[in-house]
Write a protein that holds these residues in place. Structure first.
Motif, short mmCIF file in Angstrom:
data_model
loop_
_atom_site.label_atom_id
_atom_site.label_comp_id
_atom_site.label_asym_id
_atom_site.label_seq_id
_atom_site.Cartn_x
_atom_site.Cartn_y
_atom_site.Cartn_z
N SER A 136 52.54 19.61 94.36
CA SER A 136 52.08 20.04 95.19
C SER A 136 50.09 18.85 95.10
CB SER A 136 51.26 20.86 95.68
OG SER A 136 51.58 22.30 94.41
N PRO A 182 53.04 15.38 99.73
CA PRO A 182 53.40 16.36 99.13
C PRO A 182 54.94 17.38 99.48
CG PRO A 182 51.69 17.40 100.69
CD PRO A 182 51.44 15.87 100.61
N ASP A 228 52.56 22.62 99.95
CA ASP A 228 52.80 21.73 100.09
C ASP A 228 52.19 21.18 101.23
OD1 ASP A 228 55.06 23.22 101.42
OD2 ASP A 228 55.76 21.51 102.21
#
Lengths: 440, 165
Positions: free
Chosen positions: A256, A262, B137
């Motif tokens: 991340s 990511p 993420d």
């Protein structure tokens, strides 16, 4: 115990195959892909000691951060009459709260039966008749999926009395936590499971001897248990061959931060950091440069560009002064002020201290305040030496019941080691030269 | 506490709440071990844990209200004060910090007119800081009630908030 099907992504292959149903693996799909065959075979045709032996030979190491060999941990549990009367417990640590970590939620939401099968095998190996999944309170979807999966497995006779028609019985239940990072510490977790404040216990005694409600207890991370079915199905040698470095198996790695892509990827243990960053995460976003990484969550030491060719294995990352941790790395780019980032990290650790031990309860807020002073222009000559001296005392293992403060000081000490000039510039210039960075 | 008071306090828990708590107790070695689950069960239905709820739960579990309060106040997801119709938790941990948490926080405070720990005057939102929500993420991330919302941008906040009346 061998099967023709030899997966090279034992944790996520079924999730990839279930792309059509949003990556959600149903019980049917799980069983079509050999699901529950390992638990059935282990429970009906192997002794608990044989199961422990296979996991020990595979050298599966804990994926929650500490990396302790799972089979060795299991072997500490007293067996037979030596355990005395009463329950034995297997507890799955699903309290994923290490900042930067998002792997266990992915596994639980998408393939809950994999975790349940891992728990069945683990419970059998230590002869536990009670299993709990201790899941953080914010993981609503994962908790529901697990509860549903337990009910499905129970209906099939895989959970409950005499599983798979054997003489082994085990009950499974989901415990939804009330919050707090400290619950991830295994003895704090056990207190929380018992309905108490989540303050870590003094050790010894260790949980395999005296854990939940004073009975022998094993606490294993979600990803660790998810590795177990394939190890039993395919054998220790197969598992060793999956790793490309010194450690065995695969790992759900994550990246991340300001990278192009990511995400999470199941890759061989020993995959180089550079491959993760540049191939899988697609490199840095345009306009940003890499300054450092926290390789395995907020409580792991910084590494820098000079370390990118290291393999993501326990030993080499430790030799470089950090820890593999949860294997989900946070990328720090050149827009980030390291002093302010350190303040963010220490705010987290100060807030999440359970408050029991003095160095942690009093020391961490003090460190946070000193960092705020330096960031906001109130830094004095000698502050960095003061910071180092106190970080050494607060972080020294043995000054506190658990390793919370020790973990907090890992990114603190390494920030001072690699980015000392930036701290000095703050003090010399009377504030933050970056003014919280170009990215806002 | 007198018997008469106890009877009134027990009646403060609904049949459904009592049944759900007893179901938790059934798989635990003793009643007090269900403390956190019981607090969660009652909070799910009432939004928060009032003194009255606390006493009723403590009585059902056979423990003192003070002991239960020391547990309730340890856990950040147990609310001992009233909250709004929706609880908004903004992640302030490291990945979200790196990805622009500060800008989201600033925009939220401006739009809602409240700071961390406060509830809007119309009772619509309570805003709480939260540690890593496990979706790094998709940072920056926030959670409203049980919904995880990722890739939040200051300019997209209005659209997100509008979904919660």
């Amino acid at each position: 115990m061998r099967c023709s099907r030899a997966m090279n992504k034992p944790l996520t292959e079924r999730i990839d195959a279930a792309e059509g149903s949003g990556g959600r693996v149903s019980l049917d799909a799980y069983e079509r892909a050999d699901g529950y065959s390992a638990a059935r075979a282990a429970i009906t045709s192997m002794t608990p000691e044989e199961v422990q032996g296979v996991v020990k030979d595979a050298n599966l190491r804990g994926r929650g951060g500490a990396g302790f060999p799972t089979g060795v941990k299991w072997s500490f549990v007293p067996m037979g009459d030596a355990a005395g009367p009463g329950h034995k417990y297997l507890v799955c640590n699903a309290d994923e709260m290490e900042p930067g970590t998002f792997k266990d939620r992915y596994l639980m939401e998408n393939d809950p039966h994999l975790l349940i099968e891992g728990m069945l095998i683990g419970a059998y190996a230590i002869q536990a008749d009670r299993g709990y999944i201790f899941i953080r309170g914010e993981y609503h979807d994962a908790a529901r999926r697990l509860e549903q999966a337990i009910a499905e497995a129970r209906a099939k006779g895989y959970v409950g009395d005499q599983v798979f028609g054997s003489s082994f019985s085990v009950e499974l239940a989901v415990h939804r936590s009330g919050g707090r990072y400290i619950c991830g510490e295994e003895t704090a977790l056990l207190n929380a499971l018992e309905g108490k404040r989540a303050e870590p216990r003094t050790k010894p005694p260790f949980p395999p001897v005296s854990g939940a409600w004073g009975r022998p207890t094993i606490v294993n991370n979600v990803e660790t248990l998810c590795n177990v079915p394939a190890i039993l199905r395919n054998g220790a040698a197969w598992y060793h061959a999956l790793g490309v470095g010194e450690d065995a198996g695969t790992k759900v790695f994550g990246v991340s931060g300001r990278v192009r892509n990511p995400g999470l990827w199941e890759l061989p243990m020993g995959t180089p950091i550079r491959e993760l960053l540049e191939v899988h995460a697609g490199g840095m976003q345009d306009g940003f440069e890499l300054r450092g990484i926290l390789p395995g969550g907020a409580s792991t030491d910084f590494l820098t560009a000079e370390h990118l060719d290291l393999p993501m294995d326990y030993g080499p990352i430790q030799a470089a002064g950090s820890r593999l941790g949860t294997g989900t790395m946070i990328v720090i780019d050149d827009s980030v002020c390291i002093v302010d980032l350190s303040r963010n990290l220490q705010h987290f650790f100060a807030q999440e201290s359970c408050g029991f031990c003095t160095p942690c309860r009093e020391g961490l807020p003090w460190i946070e305040q000193l960092l705020a002073d330096i960031e906001e222009g109130r830094g004095q000559p000698g502050d960095l030496e003061l910071l180092e001296k106190n970080a050494e005392f607060i972080g020294a293992p043995g000054n506190t019941f658990c390793l919370h403060a020790t973990g907090a000081m890992e990114p603190m000490n390494s920030a001072l080691k690699y980015f000392r000039a930036e701290f000095e510039a703050h003090i010399e210039q009377g504030g933050c030269p970056l003014r919280h960075g170009k990215a806002g | 506490m007198s018997e008469v008071v106890n009877v009134q306090l027990i009646s403060a828990l609904s049949k459904a709440e009592t049944a759900a708590i007893e179901a938790e107790i059934a798989h635990l070695p003793n009643r007090e071990s269900a403390a956190i689950s019981a607090l969660r069960i009652v909070q799910e239905r009432r939004g928060w844990i009032s003194d009255e709820s606390l006493h009723a739960i403590a009585h059902l579990l056979g423990m003192s209200a003070h002991a239960l309060d020391s547990i309730a106040t340890f856990y950040n997801l147990i609310y001992r004060r009233p909250v709004g119709r929706h609880v908004l938790m903004l992640c302030d941990s490291v990945s979200c910090y790196v990805m622009g948490y500060a800008g989201i926080r600033e925009a939220l405070i401006e739009k809602l007119g409240i700071h961390e720990g406060e509830t809007t005057a119309d009772g619509r939102f309570t805003y709480l800081p939260n540690v890593c929500l496990g979706a790094c993420d998709r940072a920056p991330v926030l959670m409203i009630d049980e919904d995880l919302i990722g890739n939040v941008a200051p300019e997209g906040l209005d659209e997100v908030l509008a979904r919660y009346e």
